[in-house]
Design a protein around this motif. Structure first.
Motif, PDB file in Angstrom:
ATOM      1  N   LYS A  88       6.451 -26.260  56.545  1.00 18.38           N
ATOM      2  CA  LYS A  88       6.865 -25.221  55.259  1.00 18.38           C
ATOM      3  C   LYS A  88       7.388 -26.378  54.012  1.00 18.38           C
ATOM      4  CE  LYS A  88       8.887 -21.695  57.376  1.00 18.38           C
ATOM      5  NZ  LYS A  88       9.622 -21.394  58.096  1.00 18.38           N
ATOM      6  N   PHE A  89       7.612 -27.867  54.424  1.00 19.55           N
ATOM      7  CA  PHE A  89       8.112 -28.334  53.018  1.00 19.55           C
ATOM      8  C   PHE A  89       6.479 -29.308  52.269  1.00 19.55           C
ATOM      9  CE2 PHE A  89       9.307 -32.896  50.738  1.00 19.55           C
ATOM     10  CZ  PHE A  89       9.997 -32.117  50.184  1.00 19.55           C
ATOM     11  N   ALA A  90       5.686 -29.471  53.324  1.00 19.65           N
ATOM     12  CA  ALA A  90       4.106 -29.602  53.743  1.00 19.65           C
ATOM     13  C   ALA A  90       3.605 -29.560  52.907  1.00 19.65           C
ATOM     14  CB  ALA A  90       3.758 -30.514  54.533  1.00 19.65           C
ATOM     15  N   TRP A  91       3.168 -28.081  53.149  1.00 22.46           N
ATOM     16  CA  TRP A  91       2.466 -26.632  52.529  1.00 22.46           C
ATOM     17  C   TRP A  91       3.084 -26.537  51.222  1.00 22.46           C
ATOM     18  CZ3 TRP A  91      -1.965 -25.056  53.032  1.00 22.46           C
ATOM     19  CH2 TRP A  91      -3.060 -25.158  54.205  1.00 22.46           C
ATOM     20  N   PHE A  92       4.415 -26.517  50.738  1.00 22.11           N
ATOM     21  CA  PHE A  92       5.373 -26.368  49.586  1.00 22.11           C
ATOM     22  C   PHE A  92       4.775 -27.394  48.772  1.00 22.11           C
ATOM     23  CE2 PHE A  92       9.389 -27.930  47.115  1.00 22.11           C
ATOM     24  CZ  PHE A  92       9.338 -26.878  46.352  1.00 22.11           C
ATOM     25  N   THR A  93       4.745 -28.525  49.557  1.00 18.21           N
ATOM     26  CA  THR A  93       4.223 -29.864  48.288  1.00 18.21           C
ATOM     27  C   THR A  93       3.094 -29.618  47.875  1.00 18.21           C
ATOM     28  OG1 THR A  93       6.160 -31.087  49.115  1.00 18.21           O
ATOM     29  CG2 THR A  93       4.619 -32.565  47.734  1.00 18.21           C
ATOM     30  N   TYR A  94       2.247 -29.319  48.891  1.00 19.29           N
ATOM     31  CA  TYR A  94       0.698 -28.913  47.845  1.00 19.29           C
ATOM     32  C   TYR A  94       0.917 -28.203  47.606  1.00 19.29           C
ATOM     33  CZ  TYR A  94      -4.068 -28.079  48.518  1.00 19.29           C
ATOM     34  OH  TYR A  94      -4.866 -27.035  47.726  1.00 19.29           O
ATOM     35  N   ILE A  95       1.279 -26.624  47.136  1.00 22.15           N
ATOM     36  CA  ILE A  95       1.300 -25.820  46.368  1.00 22.15           C
ATOM     37  C   ILE A  95       1.879 -26.632  44.840  1.00 22.15           C
ATOM     38  CG2 ILE A  95       2.115 -23.564  45.943  1.00 22.15           C
ATOM     39  CD1 ILE A  95       1.912 -22.940  49.039  1.00 22.15           C
ATOM     40  N   VAL A  96       2.845 -27.135  45.375  1.00 15.27           N
ATOM     41  CA  VAL A  96       3.319 -27.506  44.051  1.00 15.27           C
ATOM     42  C   VAL A  96       2.232 -28.803  43.210  1.00 15.27           C
ATOM     43  CG1 VAL A  96       5.116 -28.944  42.747  1.00 15.27           C
ATOM     44  CG2 VAL A  96       5.787 -26.934  44.340  1.00 15.27           C
ATOM     45  N   MET A  97       1.719 -29.396  44.063  1.00 18.51           N
ATOM     46  CA  MET A  97       0.905 -30.380  42.941  1.00 18.51           C
ATOM     47  C   MET A  97      -0.124 -29.977  42.826  1.00 18.51           C
ATOM     48  SD  MET A  97      -0.688 -34.089  44.889  1.00 18.51           S
ATOM     49  CE  MET A  97       0.612 -34.183  45.621  1.00 18.51           C
ATOM     50  N   THR A  98      -0.286 -28.567  43.595  1.00 17.41           N
ATOM     51  CA  THR A  98      -2.214 -27.611  42.537  1.00 17.41           C
ATOM     52  C   THR A  98      -1.616 -27.359  41.546  1.00 17.41           C
ATOM     53  OG1 THR A  98      -2.861 -27.514  44.934  1.00 17.41           O
ATOM     54  CG2 THR A  98      -3.869 -26.447  43.293  1.00 17.41           C
ATOM     55  N   ALA A  99      -0.690 -26.699  41.474  1.00 21.20           N
ATOM     56  CA  ALA A  99      -0.145 -25.270  40.622  1.00 21.20           C
ATOM     57  C   ALA A  99      -0.390 -26.934  39.410  1.00 21.20           C
ATOM     58  CB  ALA A  99       1.732 -25.470  40.467  1.00 21.20           C
ATOM     59  N   GLY A 100       0.791 -27.916  39.122  1.00 27.75           N
ATOM     60  CA  GLY A 100       0.500 -29.235  37.976  1.00 27.75           C
ATOM     61  C   GLY A 100      -0.891 -29.896  37.790  1.00 27.75           C
ATOM     62  N   LEU A 101      -1.782 -30.175  38.999  1.00 31.14           N
ATOM     63  CA  LEU A 101      -2.980 -30.068  37.890  1.00 31.14           C
ATOM     64  C   LEU A 101      -3.377 -28.512  37.718  1.00 31.14           C
ATOM     65  CD1 LEU A 101      -5.955 -30.905  38.455  1.00 31.14           C
ATOM     66  CD2 LEU A 101      -5.721 -29.774  40.937  1.00 31.14           C
ATOM     67  N   LEU A 102      -3.585 -27.533  38.056  1.00 25.44           N
ATOM     68  CA  LEU A 102      -4.451 -26.321  36.830  1.00 25.44           C
ATOM     69  C   LEU A 102      -3.300 -26.261  35.868  1.00 25.44           C
ATOM     70  CD1 LEU A 102      -3.965 -23.611  39.850  1.00 25.44           C
ATOM     71  CD2 LEU A 102      -5.746 -24.608  39.083  1.00 25.44           C
TER      72      LEU A 102
END
Ligand code: HAS
Ligand code: CU1
Length: 580
Positions: A116-130
């Motif tokens: 869950k934490f690994a996916w959370f990190t991916y989502i946060v990183m992608t949100a920052g990118l967008l």
């Protein structure tokens, strides 16, 4: 095709087998998140490299930004360059590395992480990118990839960038925490090599990223929101280069992991020395960061003493790369001789040049010989005055990050995606054509740009639109032609590569990735062993990474503290500018 069969001679030390994972759902989720990182990375690279030829044509004297089709898409040369630099150098690298260096240590140690934490990190990183992408695309953050103040962009750009970069620290936390658990569960054991290299690189990055995180969070975000009236450009720039030099090792060490641990296997050879490899990564952990002032030889209010200290430390940080050159070079020779290679140089022909996974990485290494040598020129304060801020510098970094990193990652993806997805590489021939043309294109580009730089042609300039008289007198017709041609070669290369990559990604699953494309561990001539008690002195000295991490932090504070203290004592706050 991707992995050579075991050597005819019996193995002295058995090849490492990746620890089995019994929970299939967990493994599938781990592979999926890794795949998301890798695919996001390549989508960024796709957009970034399509803009590249426009920059190359500019240096070839062709002003494509005048063409209506380009003018409708991009506000200016500088917006194109900002997108190109951010997407290729910052986004592609960070996403690829976050997937690669999460997956590898988890598999190498056979540990479970919180998915869950690994996916959370991916989502946060992608949100920052967008978030950062919106002002970039709207021509409201045309700041080039170094975003030096007082040039100012929309606050959203800085906030998005902070979230994207900051989220990489979540990966650091997850990997280091997992490694510490492994250490507790395996007292007295030596950390396996791939996990060791990954943990050391993440630790280095944690120290390195502090500069940019402090710059953006403490200085640029409040300033861009209008909460403070000004910003000190020199303090910001110094914090930027605290991160900005070390980031190049954050980009290249993940490729070194592959060159050391996996490349010998692709060629049927062996790692030369695991203890030496550990030493290399520890030197990078300790010495990557306190060298950033080699980007600021021309800046005021930094004493010559500190410029010289950072110069000396920069020369030292070339040493682990030189160790790598000899060590990995020896591993290649070992492989080639096992395949029947003979003679002083004749063995080179026996390497598996037709295998794009292999040739991408070795061509990346060959170009990096020139890239590294150029880096040593840049680092010399005496030469710096000749090359600084000229076209030489983009020449340098296209045969470092553009090859050693990017071409290596392109090669790695050709086995990693089959491994993660069970899909097959559709065409080794097209893949080979793409990596060879990438190598040739980058070499030609670098030649043209280094050459122009020596005549003082500036970097980051729309030279194709500059007054003709400015450059008319310079004998640069041939190097500008080289640069223009390279842009076309690289465009062809990118189209070939992305064709293969997307055909693979869009095809159906046919294999079990675990068996059809296993992680290509190599045998070692001199392994580290499994038990610390019986390990060599070098292995014992490099194992306590937590303590070495603390030393790295202290070294940076010592080497940057006095420099920054003087700047804070003479702070000059200036308001923001929009030049675009
Ligand atoms: Fe650099 C500027 C100095 C390495 C990237 N660099 C940049 C910029 C980027 C960049 C992006 O001191 C521009 C920043 C900007 O926008 O302003 N650089 C160095 C030095 C090294 C170095 C000393 N750079 C890199 C790497 C990069 C990178 C790696 C990205 C991945 N660089 C500088 C300086 C500047 C700079 C100044 C500022 C210039 C200015 O004036 O603004 C060293 O780490 C290089 C050491 C490398 C070697 C080569 C080892 C070779 C190997 C391959 C061996 C090959 C084999 C193949 C074995 C000593 C490991 C054999 C083949 C067979 C077939 C057998
Ligand atoms: Cu640097």
């Amino acid at each position: 095709m991707t992995i050579s069969p075991p050597r005819a001679t019996p193995l002295v030390h058995p090849i490492r087998e990746v620890p089995a994972v019994s929970d299939a759902a967990y493994l599938a989720s781990l592979k999926k998140v890794t795949q998301y990182y890798i695919v996001t990375a390549f989508l960024a690279l796709l957009i970034g490299v399509l803009i590249g030829p426009l920059q190359a044509l500019n240096y070839g004297g062709v002003n494509v930004y005048e063409w209506p089709i380009i003018r409708n898409l991009l506000g200016s040369y500088y917006q194109g360059l900002s997108l190109h630099g951010v997407l290729n150098a910052l986004v592609f690298t960070q996403f690829f590395i976050s997937g690669w260096m999460l997956y590898l240590p988890v598999r190498d140690l056979g540990m479970r992480i919180n998915m869950k934490f690994a996916w959370f990190t991916y989502i946060v990183m992608t949100a920052g990118l967008l978030m950062a992408a919106v002002p970039l695309l709207l021509n409201r953050a045309t700041l080039l990839y170094t975003f030096y103040p007082p040039m100012q962009g929309d606050a959203l750009f800085y906030i998005g960038a902070a979230i994207m970069v900051g989220s990489s620290l979540f990966v650091v936390g997850q990997v280091v925490n997992m490694w510490l658990r492994w250490k507790r569960e395996n007292p007295g054991k030596v950390t396996p090599l791939v996990a060791f290299m990954s943990v050391a690189t993440w630790m280095m990055w944690a120290v390195a990223s502090l500069g940019i995180v402090i710059e953006v969070v403490a200085l640029l975000i409040p300033w861009s929101l209008g909460l403070v009236g000004g910003v000190d450009p020199l303090i910001s720039k110094t914090l930027f280069w605290w991160t900005g030099h070390a980031i190049v090792y954050f980009w290249v060490l993940p490729a070194y992991i592959s060159w050391y641990a996996f490349l010998p296997r692709h060629a049927g050879g062996r790692i030369v020395s695991e203890p030496l490899t550990r030493l290399v990564f520890v030197i990078f952990l300790l010495n990557s960061v306190p060298v950033g002032i080699h980007h600021q030889y021309a800046d005021p209010n930094i004493s010559n003493l500190w410029k010289n200290i950072h110069m000396f430390l920069t020369f030292l940080i070339a040493v682990p790369s030189l160790l790598t050159a000899f060590s990995v070079g020896a591993a290649l020779e070992d492989a080639a001789r096992a395949r029947g290679g003979r003679g002083l140089f004749g063995w080179i022909g026996k390497l598996p040049w037709g295998n794009a996974i292999f040739s991408a990485q070795v061509l990346a290494m060959i170009s990096f010989i020139a890239g590294g040598a150029g880096g040593i020129v840049n680092a010399s304060s005496t030469f710096s005055g000749v090359v600084h801020n000229t076209a030489w510098i983009p020449g340098h970094f296209h045969i470092t990050v553009g090859t050693a990193t990017t071409l290596s990652f392109m090669g790695i993806a050709l086995w990693l995606i089959p491994h993660l997805t069970g899909k097959r590489l559709p065409s080794m021939k097209i893949a080979s054509a793409s990596v060879w043309t990438w190598f040739i294109g980058m070499m030609v580009f670098a030649l043209g740009m280094h050459w122009q730089g020596l005549y003082g042609v500036p970097r980051r300039s729309q030279v194709s639109a500059a007054l003709v008289e400015t450059f008319n007198d310079l004998p640069i017709a041939f190097p500008t032609l080289l640069t223009a041609i390279s842009g076309v070669i690289l465009l062809v290369s990118a189209l070939l590569y992305f064709y293969v990559l997307f055909r693979m990604l869009l095809s159906g699953r046919v294999d079990n990735g675990e068996t059809a494309a296993p992680i290509p561990y190599s045998e070692a001539i001199s392994p580290a062993g499994e038990n610390l008690a019986t390990a060599s002195k070098l292995v014992k000295a490099t194992e306590p990474l937590m303590a070495l991490w603390a030393v790295a932090l202290v070294l940076v504070i010592l080497m940057y503290g006095p420099v920054l203290a003087r700047m804070f004592a003479n702070m000059q706050l200036v308001p923001g500018w929009r030049l675009y």
